[in-house]
Motif scaffolding. Structure first.
Motif, PDB file in Angstrom:
ATOM      1  N   ASN A 126     -15.852  14.388  38.033  1.00  0.00           N
ATOM      2  CA  ASN A 126     -17.306  14.613  37.960  1.00  0.00           C
ATOM      3  C   ASN A 126     -17.637  15.812  37.072  1.00  0.00           C
ATOM      4  OD1 ASN A 126     -17.827  12.443  39.627  1.00  0.00           O
ATOM      5  ND2 ASN A 126     -17.817  13.668  41.508  1.00  0.00           N
ATOM      6  N   ARG A 127     -16.850  16.893  37.168  1.00  0.00           N
ATOM      7  CA  ARG A 127     -17.090  18.050  36.298  1.00  0.00           C
ATOM      8  C   ARG A 127     -16.852  17.698  34.836  1.00  0.00           C
ATOM      9  NH1 ARG A 127     -14.383  20.740  40.577  1.00  0.00           N
ATOM     10  NH2 ARG A 127     -12.424  20.650  39.387  1.00  0.00           N
ATOM     11  N   ASN A 128     -15.777  16.994  34.575  1.00  0.00           N
ATOM     12  CA  ASN A 128     -15.463  16.619  33.194  1.00  0.00           C
ATOM     13  C   ASN A 128     -16.506  15.664  32.618  1.00  0.00           C
ATOM     14  OD1 ASN A 128     -13.217  18.229  33.330  1.00  0.00           O
ATOM     15  ND2 ASN A 128     -11.731  16.539  33.359  1.00  0.00           N
ATOM     16  N   ARG A 129     -17.136  14.886  33.466  1.00  0.00           N
ATOM     17  CA  ARG A 129     -18.150  13.959  32.966  1.00  0.00           C
ATOM     18  C   ARG A 129     -19.358  14.749  32.408  1.00  0.00           C
ATOM     19  NH1 ARG A 129     -18.348  10.947  37.082  1.00  0.00           N
ATOM     20  NH2 ARG A 129     -17.056   9.242  36.271  1.00  0.00           N
ATOM     21  N   VAL A 130     -19.677  15.891  33.057  1.00  0.00           N
ATOM     22  CA  VAL A 130     -20.784  16.716  32.575  1.00  0.00           C
ATOM     23  C   VAL A 130     -20.368  17.501  31.325  1.00  0.00           C
ATOM     24  CG1 VAL A 130     -22.329  18.651  33.142  1.00  0.00           C
ATOM     25  CG2 VAL A 130     -21.794  16.891  34.862  1.00  0.00           C
ATOM     26  N   LEU A 131     -19.143  18.049  31.379  1.00  0.00           N
ATOM     27  CA  LEU A 131     -18.672  18.888  30.280  1.00  0.00           C
ATOM     28  C   LEU A 131     -18.433  18.094  29.001  1.00  0.00           C
ATOM     29  CD1 LEU A 131     -16.188  21.214  32.229  1.00  0.00           C
ATOM     30  CD2 LEU A 131     -18.496  21.767  31.391  1.00  0.00           C
ATOM     31  N   VAL A 132     -18.029  16.836  29.126  1.00  0.00           N
ATOM     32  CA  VAL A 132     -17.751  16.063  27.921  1.00  0.00           C
ATOM     33  C   VAL A 132     -19.032  15.772  27.157  1.00  0.00           C
ATOM     34  CG1 VAL A 132     -17.910  13.745  28.904  1.00  0.00           C
ATOM     35  CG2 VAL A 132     -16.312  14.174  27.020  1.00  0.00           C
ATOM     36  N   LYS A 133     -20.170  15.729  27.868  1.00  0.00           N
ATOM     37  CA  LYS A 133     -21.442  15.513  27.190  1.00  0.00           C
ATOM     38  C   LYS A 133     -21.860  16.743  26.374  1.00  0.00           C
ATOM     39  CE  LYS A 133     -23.200  12.263  30.652  1.00  0.00           C
ATOM     40  NZ  LYS A 133     -24.231  12.023  31.663  1.00  0.00           N
ATOM     41  N   GLU A 134     -21.395  17.933  26.819  1.00  0.00           N
ATOM     42  CA  GLU A 134     -21.705  19.173  26.115  1.00  0.00           C
ATOM     43  C   GLU A 134     -20.588  19.579  25.165  1.00  0.00           C
ATOM     44  OE1 GLU A 134     -22.409  21.964  29.183  1.00  0.00           O
ATOM     45  OE2 GLU A 134     -24.231  20.961  29.920  1.00  0.00           O
ATOM     46  N   ASN A 135     -19.598  18.690  25.030  1.00  0.00           N
ATOM     47  CA  ASN A 135     -18.429  18.941  24.171  1.00  0.00           C
ATOM     48  C   ASN A 135     -17.653  20.171  24.616  1.00  0.00           C
ATOM     49  OD1 ASN A 135     -18.893  16.726  22.451  1.00  0.00           O
ATOM     50  ND2 ASN A 135     -20.407  17.908  21.277  1.00  0.00           N
ATOM     51  N   ALA A 136     -17.739  20.469  25.947  1.00  0.00           N
ATOM     52  CA  ALA A 136     -16.982  21.602  26.484  1.00  0.00           C
ATOM     53  C   ALA A 136     -15.531  21.208  26.724  1.00  0.00           C
ATOM     54  CB  ALA A 136     -17.622  22.099  27.788  1.00  0.00           C
ATOM     55  N   VAL A 137     -15.295  19.927  26.938  1.00  0.00           N
ATOM     56  CA  VAL A 137     -13.915  19.415  27.075  1.00  0.00           C
ATOM     57  C   VAL A 137     -13.779  18.242  26.142  1.00  0.00           C
ATOM     58  CG1 VAL A 137     -13.636  20.164  29.490  1.00  0.00           C
ATOM     59  CG2 VAL A 137     -14.542  17.890  28.987  1.00  0.00           C
ATOM     60  N   SER A 138     -12.558  18.004  25.772  1.00  0.00           N
ATOM     61  CA  SER A 138     -12.318  16.880  24.861  1.00  0.00           C
ATOM     62  C   SER A 138     -12.431  15.549  25.615  1.00  0.00           C
ATOM     63  CB  SER A 138     -10.934  17.005  24.229  1.00  0.00           C
ATOM     64  OG  SER A 138      -9.930  16.865  25.221  1.00  0.00           O
ATOM     65  N   LYS A 139     -12.630  14.521  24.813  1.00  0.00           N
ATOM     66  CA  LYS A 139     -12.683  13.176  25.405  1.00  0.00           C
ATOM     67  C   LYS A 139     -11.355  12.792  26.020  1.00  0.00           C
ATOM     68  CE  LYS A 139     -14.229   8.513  24.300  1.00  0.00           C
ATOM     69  NZ  LYS A 139     -14.724   7.605  23.239  1.00  0.00           N
ATOM     70  N   GLN A 140     -10.284  13.271  25.439  1.00  0.00           N
ATOM     71  CA  GLN A 140      -8.953  12.978  25.981  1.00  0.00           C
ATOM     72  C   GLN A 140      -8.777  13.591  27.369  1.00  0.00           C
ATOM     73  OE1 GLN A 140      -5.740  14.243  23.497  1.00  0.00           O
ATOM     74  NE2 GLN A 140      -4.148  13.409  24.856  1.00  0.00           N
ATOM     75  N   GLU A 141      -9.254  14.791  27.567  1.00  0.00           N
ATOM     76  CA  GLU A 141      -9.162  15.427  28.887  1.00  0.00           C
ATOM     77  C   GLU A 141      -9.987  14.644  29.922  1.00  0.00           C
ATOM     78  OE1 GLU A 141      -8.424  20.100  27.729  1.00  0.00           O
ATOM     79  OE2 GLU A 141     -10.470  19.379  28.088  1.00  0.00           O
ATOM     80  N   PHE A 142     -11.149  14.176  29.458  1.00  0.00           N
ATOM     81  CA  PHE A 142     -11.975  13.389  30.370  1.00  0.00           C
ATOM     82  C   PHE A 142     -11.264  12.100  30.777  1.00  0.00           C
ATOM     83  CE2 PHE A 142     -15.009   9.873  30.859  1.00  0.00           C
ATOM     84  CZ  PHE A 142     -15.667  10.290  32.012  1.00  0.00           C
ATOM     85  N   GLU A 143     -10.646  11.435  29.824  1.00  0.00           N
ATOM     86  CA  GLU A 143      -9.936  10.178  30.139  1.00  0.00           C
ATOM     87  C   GLU A 143      -8.729  10.448  31.029  1.00  0.00           C
ATOM     88  OE1 GLU A 143      -9.042   8.618  26.352  1.00  0.00           O
ATOM     89  OE2 GLU A 143     -11.064   7.776  26.010  1.00  0.00           O
ATOM     90  N   THR A 144      -8.072  11.563  30.844  1.00  0.00           N
ATOM     91  CA  THR A 144      -6.937  11.916  31.713  1.00  0.00           C
ATOM     92  C   THR A 144      -7.409  12.136  33.137  1.00  0.00           C
ATOM     93  OG1 THR A 144      -5.763  12.920  29.846  1.00  0.00           O
ATOM     94  CG2 THR A 144      -5.074  13.559  32.070  1.00  0.00           C
ATOM     95  N   ALA A 145      -8.535  12.830  33.301  1.00  0.00           N
ATOM     96  CA  ALA A 145      -9.085  13.058  34.639  1.00  0.00           C
ATOM     97  C   ALA A 145      -9.505  11.739  35.286  1.00  0.00           C
ATOM     98  CB  ALA A 145     -10.272  14.012  34.541  1.00  0.00           C
TER      99      ALA A 145
END
Length: 400
Positions: A126-145
């Motif tokens: 859930n955190r990565n879903r918000v951060l990926v929209k702000e480009n705070a985390v990479s898309k790869q990190e989001f997919e790993t989570a």
């Protein structure tokens, strides 16, 4: 001269009288007329005859369940009395449950661990879903989570399944009756080790109310019956055609009648017979599995048949059935007949006689065709028995 002739007259008369007496004595007497033999007859008439066939058989339980171990362990208790009736679901044995309780606790702990991991991964996702929209985390990190969350969810499902298996095995430590019925001898005792993998037999339960009776009928008898039905000479009259009566091993008759459950459609190649199964109520538990019995199975009603007493039928050396009949001129004639089943002491006549003809039923031993006889009062043909029995051996003895 006169004095010489007078003495001759008495001598001459005496001689004439003696000659007449001798002539009368030597004459043959008139022979007496021979006596006319008297016979008893039966006037032929058609009637309907109930056909029953007697078949040997054995009783079999309505339901049979072998109680076997489904888990490994030591038998701690036997909770039933051998030979007593048990209810469905009633506990019979207790297998040591300690190892299986421990397995349940271990599975519960594993499930809690998997659920905690899932909760952590869900939060991270859930955190990565918000951060990926702000480009705070990479898309790869989001997919790993996201993959970690799916993997944790699968671990939870597997842990739940393992917990279900552990609980099922714990339940199997209490061995219950799968059916209601009468228990048999226990095959295991307290302290015995049983194995679920080997399916150790523990006891057997049989439901004996109602009770089955398995009968064997020769295929030739079944074929003859089907031909009679097809020709219209035998009719199956509703439920009455399926009635079955039972004779027990001691010769007594079972008080309750049964019904025909089914008739086999395959002939046993080894015995040439077809299996019939009858169903009997057994509330008093008088019938036990494995008893040898004789059953009388109703197989319809033969329409418009003539019956001849068995004593009136003789057979030639070739096996041909014959009867003596009395014609209109009271002369005896020999008649060849074709007999069917022997029912209640009477042969059923398939061919050779007509209604109204008189058949000699007694006094035939010394008669010859052409002999004039005196006919006794003709007895009326006895009524057909409602449940006449046609033994299997007699049914097969059909003369063509």
């Amino acid at each position: 001269m006169p004095s010489m002739t007078l003495p001759r007259r008495p001598a001459l008369a005496t001689a004439i009288t003696a000659a007449a007496l001798l002539s009368a004595c030597g004459k043959d007497p008139k022979p007496a007329a021979p006596a006319v033999p008297e016979v008893a007859i039966l006037t032929m008439a058609t009637t309907n005859v109930a056909l029953n066939i007697a078949l040997p058989g054995r009783t079999a339980p309505f339901l049979l369940a072998e109680v076997r171990a489904r888990v490994d362990g030591i038998v701690q208790e036997r909770r039933f009395t051998e030979g007593a009736d048990v209810r469905k679901g009633e506990p019979l044995y207790l297998i040591d449950p300690a190892p299986y309780r421990a397995a349940v606790k271990s599975a519960e702990a594993e499930l809690q661990r998997a659920q905690a991991t899932l909760a952590s991964n869900v939060s991270q996702l859930n955190r990565n879903r918000v951060l990926v929209k702000e480009n705070a985390v990479s898309k790869q990190e989001f997919e790993t989570a996201e993959a970690a969350q799916l993997e944790a969810a699968a671990d939870v499902a597997a842990a739940k399944a393992a917990l279900d298996v552990a609980r099922i095995n714990l339940g199997y430590t209490t061995v219950t009756a799968p059916i209601a019925g009468r228990s048999s001898v226990s095959a295991v005792t307290q302290g015995a080790y049983v194995q679920g993998s080997a399916a150790t037999l523990m006891t057997t339960i049989q439901q004996i109310d109602p009770m089955y009776v398995d009968l064997q009928q020769s295929s030739s008898e079944g074929l003859a019956l089907r031909r009679e039905i097809a020709a219209g000479r035998v009719r199956m009259e509703g439920t009455d055609a399926a009635k079955v009566s039972l004779q027990l091993e001691d010769g007594s008759t079972y008080t309750r009648s049964g019904t025909l459950a089914f008739s086999g459609v395959t002939v046993d190649q080894a015995t040439g017979s077809v299996t019939l199964r009858a169903r009997f109520p057994n509330p008093d538990k008088l019938l036990l599995p494995g008893m040898f019995v004789r059953a009388s199975v109703s197989q319809g009603v033969r329409q418009g048949v003539m019956r001849v007493p068995a004593t009136a039928v003789t057979r030639t050396p070739q096996g041909t059935a014959t009867v003596m009949i009395v014609g209109q001129d009271n002369k005896v004639a020999l008649r060849t007949v074709r007999t069917g089943a022997l029912v209640d002491g009477f042969w059923l006549v398939d061919d050779g006689l007509k209604a109204g003809e008189r058949v000699i039923v007694s006094g035939v031993q010394k008669l010859r065709p052409g002999t004039v006889v005196k006919v006794a009062a003709a007895p009326a043909a006895p009524a057909a028995a409602p449940a006449a029995t046609a033994p299997a051996a007699a049914t097969a003895a059909r003369q063509e």
